[in-house]
Design a protein around this motif. Structure first.
Motif, PDB file in Angstrom:
ATOM      1  N   SER A 159       7.139   5.881   2.151  1.00  0.00           N
ATOM      2  CA  SER A 159       6.222   5.365   2.855  1.00  0.00           C
ATOM      3  C   SER A 159       5.730   4.044   2.342  1.00  0.00           C
ATOM      4  O   SER A 159       5.771   3.804   1.120  1.00  0.00           O
ATOM      5  N   VAL A 160       5.229   3.036   3.192  1.00  0.00           N
ATOM      6  CA  VAL A 160       4.575   1.903   2.848  1.00  0.00           C
ATOM      7  C   VAL A 160       3.295   1.747   3.728  1.00  0.00           C
ATOM      8  O   VAL A 160       3.262   2.572   4.591  1.00  0.00           O
ATOM      9  N   GLY A 161       2.487   0.914   3.173  1.00  0.00           N
ATOM     10  CA  GLY A 161       1.369   0.718   4.028  1.00  0.00           C
ATOM     11  C   GLY A 161       0.167   1.172   3.137  1.00  0.00           C
ATOM     12  O   GLY A 161       0.396   2.282   2.411  1.00  0.00           O
ATOM     13  N   THR A 162      -1.263   0.891   3.395  1.00  0.00           N
ATOM     14  CA  THR A 162      -2.348   1.427   2.778  1.00  0.00           C
ATOM     15  C   THR A 162      -3.372   1.804   3.712  1.00  0.00           C
ATOM     16  O   THR A 162      -3.547   1.100   4.665  1.00  0.00           O
ATOM     17  N   ARG A 177      12.698  -3.076   2.697  1.00  0.00           N
ATOM     18  CA  ARG A 177      13.449  -2.884   1.587  1.00  0.00           C
ATOM     19  C   ARG A 177      13.434  -1.272   0.981  1.00  0.00           C
ATOM     20  O   ARG A 177      14.686  -0.987   0.457  1.00  0.00           O
ATOM     21  N   GLN A 178      12.546  -0.857   1.273  1.00  0.00           N
ATOM     22  CA  GLN A 178      12.383   0.673   0.705  1.00  0.00           C
ATOM     23  C   GLN A 178      13.726   1.719   1.569  1.00  0.00           C
ATOM     24  O   GLN A 178      14.438   2.399   0.905  1.00  0.00           O
ATOM     25  N   HIS A 179      13.822   1.212   2.813  1.00  0.00           N
ATOM     26  CA  HIS A 179      15.021   1.806   3.625  1.00  0.00           C
ATOM     27  C   HIS A 179      16.443   1.386   2.978  1.00  0.00           C
ATOM     28  O   HIS A 179      17.355   2.362   2.808  1.00  0.00           O
ATOM     29  N   LYS A 180      16.547   0.382   2.514  1.00  0.00           N
ATOM     30  CA  LYS A 180      17.780  -0.050   1.820  1.00  0.00           C
ATOM     31  C   LYS A 180      17.972   0.749   0.404  1.00  0.00           C
ATOM     32  O   LYS A 180      19.029   1.095   0.303  1.00  0.00           O
ATOM     33  N   VAL A 181      16.805   0.985  -0.251  1.00  0.00           N
ATOM     34  CA  VAL A 181      16.833   1.725  -1.452  1.00  0.00           C
ATOM     35  C   VAL A 181      17.098   3.149  -1.234  1.00  0.00           C
ATOM     36  O   VAL A 181      17.984   3.715  -2.072  1.00  0.00           O
ATOM     37  N   ASN A 182      16.608   3.463  -0.060  1.00  0.00           N
ATOM     38  CA  ASN A 182      17.098   5.136   0.310  1.00  0.00           C
ATOM     39  C   ASN A 182      18.543   5.135   0.677  1.00  0.00           C
ATOM     40  O   ASN A 182      19.037   6.303   0.839  1.00  0.00           O
ATOM     41  N   LEU A 267       0.327   6.367  12.427  1.00  0.00           N
ATOM     42  CA  LEU A 267       1.673   6.238  11.686  1.00  0.00           C
ATOM     43  C   LEU A 267       2.766   5.533  12.610  1.00  0.00           C
ATOM     44  O   LEU A 267       2.592   5.559  13.736  1.00  0.00           O
ATOM     45  N   GLY A 268       3.657   4.887  11.944  1.00  0.00           N
ATOM     46  CA  GLY A 268       4.804   4.229  12.623  1.00  0.00           C
ATOM     47  C   GLY A 268       6.173   4.446  11.357  1.00  0.00           C
ATOM     48  O   GLY A 268       5.829   5.123  10.601  1.00  0.00           O
ATOM     49  N   MET A 269       7.143   4.033  11.701  1.00  0.00           N
ATOM     50  CA  MET A 269       8.248   3.979  10.821  1.00  0.00           C
ATOM     51  C   MET A 269       9.432   3.032  11.024  1.00  0.00           C
ATOM     52  O   MET A 269       9.347   2.473  12.302  1.00  0.00           O
ATOM     53  N   PHE A 270      10.039   2.595  10.013  1.00  0.00           N
ATOM     54  CA  PHE A 270      11.177   1.838   9.941  1.00  0.00           C
ATOM     55  C   PHE A 270      12.406   2.954   9.943  1.00  0.00           C
ATOM     56  O   PHE A 270      12.364   3.628   8.846  1.00  0.00           O
ATOM     57  N   PHE A 271      13.243   3.044  10.586  1.00  0.00           N
ATOM     58  CA  PHE A 271      14.341   4.140  10.754  1.00  0.00           C
ATOM     59  C   PHE A 271      15.636   3.790  11.415  1.00  0.00           C
ATOM     60  O   PHE A 271      15.788   2.568  11.995  1.00  0.00           O
ATOM     61  N   LEU A 327      16.271  10.219   4.501  1.00  0.00           N
ATOM     62  CA  LEU A 327      16.373   8.856   3.766  1.00  0.00           C
ATOM     63  C   LEU A 327      16.742   7.768   4.938  1.00  0.00           C
ATOM     64  O   LEU A 327      16.918   6.723   4.696  1.00  0.00           O
ATOM     65  N   ASP A 328      16.914   8.215   6.151  1.00  0.00           N
ATOM     66  CA  ASP A 328      17.111   7.334   7.187  1.00  0.00           C
ATOM     67  C   ASP A 328      15.744   6.766   7.899  1.00  0.00           C
ATOM     68  O   ASP A 328      15.790   6.332   9.053  1.00  0.00           O
ATOM     69  N   ALA A 329      14.429   7.081   7.337  1.00  0.00           N
ATOM     70  CA  ALA A 329      13.450   6.580   7.721  1.00  0.00           C
ATOM     71  C   ALA A 329      12.413   6.117   6.738  1.00  0.00           C
ATOM     72  O   ALA A 329      12.399   7.052   5.609  1.00  0.00           O
ATOM     73  N   VAL A 330      11.498   5.509   7.145  1.00  0.00           N
ATOM     74  CA  VAL A 330      10.316   5.058   6.002  1.00  0.00           C
ATOM     75  C   VAL A 330       9.120   4.972   6.856  1.00  0.00           C
ATOM     76  O   VAL A 330       8.913   4.559   8.027  1.00  0.00           O
ATOM     77  N   ARG A 331       8.116   5.994   6.504  1.00  0.00           N
ATOM     78  CA  ARG A 331       6.779   6.080   7.203  1.00  0.00           C
ATOM     79  C   ARG A 331       6.148   4.819   6.904  1.00  0.00           C
ATOM     80  O   ARG A 331       5.923   4.133   5.657  1.00  0.00           O
ATOM     81  N   ILE A 332       5.408   4.340   7.894  1.00  0.00           N
ATOM     82  CA  ILE A 332       4.429   3.159   7.761  1.00  0.00           C
ATOM     83  C   ILE A 332       3.078   3.452   8.109  1.00  0.00           C
ATOM     84  O   ILE A 332       2.848   4.093   9.265  1.00  0.00           O
ATOM     85  N   LEU A 333       2.071   3.344   7.430  1.00  0.00           N
ATOM     86  CA  LEU A 333       0.669   3.561   7.480  1.00  0.00           C
ATOM     87  C   LEU A 333      -0.012   2.242   7.850  1.00  0.00           C
ATOM     88  O   LEU A 333       0.205   1.074   7.142  1.00  0.00           O
ATOM     89  N   ALA A 334      -0.945   2.440   8.866  1.00  0.00           N
ATOM     90  CA  ALA A 334      -1.895   1.268   9.154  1.00  0.00           C
ATOM     91  C   ALA A 334      -2.963   1.746   9.477  1.00  0.00           C
ATOM     92  O   ALA A 334      -3.144   2.785  10.094  1.00  0.00           O
ATOM     93  N   ASP A 335      -3.870   0.771   9.737  1.00  0.00           N
ATOM     94  CA  ASP A 335      -5.442   0.755  10.026  1.00  0.00           C
ATOM     95  C   ASP A 335      -5.500   1.481  11.534  1.00  0.00           C
ATOM     96  O   ASP A 335      -4.774   0.757  12.353  1.00  0.00           O
TER      97      ASP A 335
END
Length: 337
Positions: A159-162, A177-182, A267-271, A327-335
Motif C-alpha cells: 500500500s501507499v498513502g498516509t 513504482r510499488q506495482h512495478k516492484v511487485n 481506499l482505492g488501488m492501482f491494479f 501482487l497485481d494491486a497496490v492499495r491506496i490510502l487517502a483522507d
C-alpha cells in the motif's frame, strides 16, 4: 349572472392533481467494479468451491561445473492455492398486494391481476411488475458492487498513502513504482487506478491549484493529467474519468466508498484491470488482481400468497469476489474528505 356551473361546482368529479405517467428515477450509485475484473462461473458444477492452483516463484537456476555430477537443486513446489466458494450474496423478497397493482398508474383490471398472480408465467409476472423488478434489480446490482469493492480494495498487501492525508501526485507515482516492484503478471497496458471521489478530487486540486494552476510548472510540460478535464466516457457509465500519467482512472461511487482507520480514510488501488468478457482460463495462468466468481447471477422467482392476496417477488444471486494475484494491486490510502 348566477347559477354558473364552474370547476368548483363539480370539484368532486375533478382530480386535484395530474400525475405524470413517468415516475422520476431515484438517485443511485454507478456500477464500476463489475467491469474491471475478469468473470468466472461454476454454474452446474457439483462442488460449491473452486480452487485456483498457484505456482511458487522458483528464483534463478543454479550453475554447474564440468565433470561434476548434479544433485537436486530445486524442489518444484507449489504456492498456496486459492479457494473460492460462492454464497447467496443477494437474497431479497418483496410482497406486493393485488390492490397495489390494480390501483397504481394506469390501473389494471382485477381479473388480469389475479390471473397473473395465481397462474402466470414468470415472463407475464415480470411484465406486470416491471417497475418493481427494475427497482429490485438495481438494488441487487448495488449489493454485488459493494461486496466487490469491500473485498478487493482491502485485499492488497502492499500500500501507499498516509492516514488523514490527501492523496498526492507523489503518492500516485509511488503506487505505480510499488506495482512495478511487485512484478505483476499483466503488462503496463492493462494497469490503472480505481479511486473514490475524494481521492480524485485531491489529485485534481493539487494539479490545478496547489502546483501553480494553469501558469504553474505542471502545465508547462507535456504531462498527462486529463482527469482535470474529466474526459472520460460520455455518461461515466463505466466510471472512467480520464487518466494520470497515461494510466486510466476509474472513479467509484461515493455512496459505496470503502473506508479505513475508523472511517478517517478511503481506499482505492492501482491494479491490473481485468476483462469481464474473459474467464480465468483464458488468461493462461496470468489472471489479473481480482475475479468475480458466480454460481448464478440475479434470478427472479415468484410465489402467490393467497391469504394475503399478494405475490412474493424473490430475487437472489450466488457469487463471491476474490483476490487471485495479490501482487497485481497496490492499495491506496487517502483522507476521507
Amino acid at each position: 349572472m348566477a347559477n354558473e356551473t364552474t370547476a368548483t361546482s363539480q370539484a368532486a368529479l375533478i382530480a386535484t392533481e395530474v400525475i405524470s405517467r413517468e415516475v422520476q428515477a431515484s438517485h443511485g450509485p454507478r456500477m464500476v467494479m463489475l467491469g474491471l475484473v475478469c468473470h468466472d462461473t461454476m454454474d452446474g458444477e457439483p462442488s460449491n468451491s473452486k480452487r485456483y492452483a498457484v505456482y511458487s516463484d522458483l528464483g534463478a537456476a543454479s550453475g554447474g561445473s564440468e565433470g561434476v555430477d548434479l544433485t537436486p537443486t530445486i524442489e518444484l513446489a507449489m504456492g498456496t492455492s486459492i479457494t473460492l466458494a460462492p454464497t447467496e450474496g443477494v437474497a431479497d423478497m418483496a410482497l406486493i398486494t393485488d390492490d397495489t397493482v390494480m390501483r397504481r398508474l394506469g390501473g389494471t383490471p382485477h381479473r388480469t391481476v389475479r390471473s397473473v398472480f395465481e397462474s402466470g408465467t414468470p415472463q407475464q409476472r415480470i411484465a406486470l411488475l416491471a417497475p418493481d423488478v427494475r427497482r429490485m434489480t438495481k438494488r441487487g446490482l448495488q449489493k454485488i458492487e459493494a461486496d466487490g469493492l469491500d473485498t478487493l480494495l482491502a485485499a492488497p498487501s502492499t500500500s501507499v498513502g498516509t492516514t488523514n492525508t490527501d492523496l498526492t501526485i507523489l503518492a500516485a507515482l509511488q503506487a505505480i513504482r510499488q506495482h512495478k516492484v511487485n512484478q505483476p503478471l499483466r503488462p503496463p497496458s492493462e494497469w490503472g487506478f480505481l479511486l473514490p471521489g475524494a481521492a480524485v478530487q485531491h489529485l485534481v486540486v493539487e494539479a490545478a491549484v496547489t502546483s501553480g494552476g494553469l501558469g504553474g510548472a505542471l502545465w508547462g510540460s507535456a504531462i498527462d493529467f486529463s482527469i482535470v478535464n474529466k474526459p472520460g466516457d460520455e455518461f461515466m457509465q463505466n466510471g472512467r474519468v480520464g487518466s494520470i500519467l497515461n494510466y486510466p482512472v476509474f472513479e467509484y461511487d461515493d455512496e459505496l466508498k470503502v473506508t479505513a482507520n475508523a472511517a478517517a480514510d478511503v481506499l482505492g488501488m492501482f491494479f491490473s484491470i481485468g476483462n469481464p468478457a474473459r474467464n480465468t482460463e483464458s488468461y493462461g495462468g496470468e489472471v489479473p488482481h481480482g475475479v468475480y466468481l458466480e454460481r448464478h447471477f440475479l434470478n427472479f422467482a415468484f410465489q402467490s400468497d393467497e391469504s394475503l392476496r399478494s405475490l412474493e417477488v424473490i430475487m437472489n444471486a450466488r457469487y463471491i469476489w476474490g483476490e487471485i494475484n495479490d501482487l497485481d494491486a497496490v492499495r491506496i490510502l487517502a483522507d476521507n474528505d
